[in-house]
Design an enzyme around this catalytic site. Sequence first.
Site, mmCIF file in Angstrom:
data_model
loop_
_atom_site.group_PDB
_atom_site.id
_atom_site.type_symbol
_atom_site.label_atom_id
_atom_site.label_comp_id
_atom_site.label_asym_id
_atom_site.label_seq_id
_atom_site.Cartn_x
_atom_site.Cartn_y
_atom_site.Cartn_z
ATOM 1 N N ILE A 1 16.266 4.179 3.215
ATOM 2 C CA ILE A 1 15.370 4.500 2.092
ATOM 3 C C ILE A 1 14.283 5.472 2.556
ATOM 4 O O ILE A 1 13.733 5.321 3.659
ATOM 5 C CB ILE A 1 14.700 3.211 1.537
ATOM 6 C CG1 ILE A 1 15.733 2.104 1.255
ATOM 7 C CG2 ILE A 1 13.874 3.526 0.283
ATOM 8 C CD1 ILE A 1 16.728 2.377 0.144
ATOM 9 N N SER B 1 0.812 -1.227 0.000
ATOM 10 C CA SER B 1 0.000 0.000 0.000
ATOM 11 C C SER B 1 0.841 1.270 0.000
ATOM 12 O O SER B 1 0.379 2.322 -0.457
ATOM 13 C CB SER B 1 -0.943 0.002 1.220
ATOM 14 O OG SER B 1 -0.225 -0.328 2.388
ATOM 15 N N TYR C 1 14.003 -5.638 15.369
ATOM 16 C CA TYR C 1 13.998 -5.485 13.905
ATOM 17 C C TYR C 1 15.197 -6.195 13.265
ATOM 18 O O TYR C 1 15.052 -6.953 12.297
ATOM 19 C CB TYR C 1 14.016 -3.988 13.586
ATOM 20 C CG TYR C 1 13.936 -3.648 12.125
ATOM 21 C CD1 TYR C 1 12.721 -3.672 11.449
ATOM 22 C CD2 TYR C 1 15.078 -3.279 11.407
ATOM 23 C CE1 TYR C 1 12.640 -3.339 10.102
ATOM 24 C CE2 TYR C 1 15.011 -2.938 10.069
ATOM 25 C CZ TYR C 1 13.789 -2.968 9.417
ATOM 26 O OH TYR C 1 13.714 -2.636 8.086
ATOM 27 N N VAL D 1 -0.246 -10.443 7.853
ATOM 28 C CA VAL D 1 0.568 -11.608 7.491
ATOM 29 C C VAL D 1 1.042 -12.403 8.714
ATOM 30 O O VAL D 1 1.454 -13.554 8.576
ATOM 31 C CB VAL D 1 1.785 -11.205 6.602
ATOM 32 C CG1 VAL D 1 1.328 -10.687 5.249
ATOM 33 C CG2 VAL D 1 2.692 -10.199 7.312
#
Length: 245
Positions: free
Chosen positions: A186, A12, A153, A62
Amino acid sequence: MNGKIALVTGGSRGIGRAIALKLAQDGCDVAILYAGRREAADETVALLEQAGSRALAIQCNVADGAAAEAAVKEVEAQLGPIAVLVNNAGIVRDGLAMRMSSEDFRAVLDVNLTGAFHMIRACLPLFIRRRAGSIVNITSVSGMMGNPGQANYASSKAGLIGLTKTIAREVASRGITVNAVAPGFIQTDMTAGMNEAALQKGLAAVPMGRIGKPEDVANAVSFLASDAASYITGCVLKVDGGMYI
Ligand code: NAP
């Protein structure tokens, strides 16, 4: 890639949206999964359709194995046989390890690592039966270098590399490739929340001296998902401006 069906989790926004768009430009029909932001998902679908793709967005956590399996079935029913799976959905819950709750540790592992496992498990029998398919997992240089404040993470992303290599070995003889892309720093919503000091510190660690674009990552995924990469499996391709050399 003409006419192939691609499934991108976390499509999305951010990197997932750029991957979905690139695959559509490559000729794929594209389904995206998202967690809850319906508007963003609808926007991606509109962009995919503008690019000439048949497109579908499904809300799916998920981390829930049954939901992942149902989503794969729905994509196949609506679009056709999935040929490309991109496990991109990811979350952060940063904090120093000594103050990190078990819940925050587990939540990140559940989405970033177990979520990818759920998607792979749902797709593999289909790919094996067809003796074709490519899987690209979006890991992170955090999982290769470690990163203070990201015990959860970095662990999830290191785990994703182990998962990539293991599944690559399990299905290499079946014509299925399994690779990972490891982005560095990013520009997306995930990094937009960083304060100026953290941003400058992050940039200082990038030899190329700039933050990456979601499209930089999407180009690498497009290559690994394509027939041009049919003899490449089990690899981790860094897209990080030299952050981890
Ligand atoms: P983002 O902008 O925060 O987008 C996250 C995406 O994942 C959204 O589409 C979100 O859906 C979806 N998502 C979150 N939890 C989910 C769940 N439980 N089930 C299904 N979908 C879920 O993130 P991003 O920066 O584009 O990152 C994409 C991937 O690249 C992640 O795996 C991330 O770890 C990795 N990565 C990013 C960077 C970076 O610098 N940005 C660096 C290295 C690696 P909603 O829109 O519905 O919330």
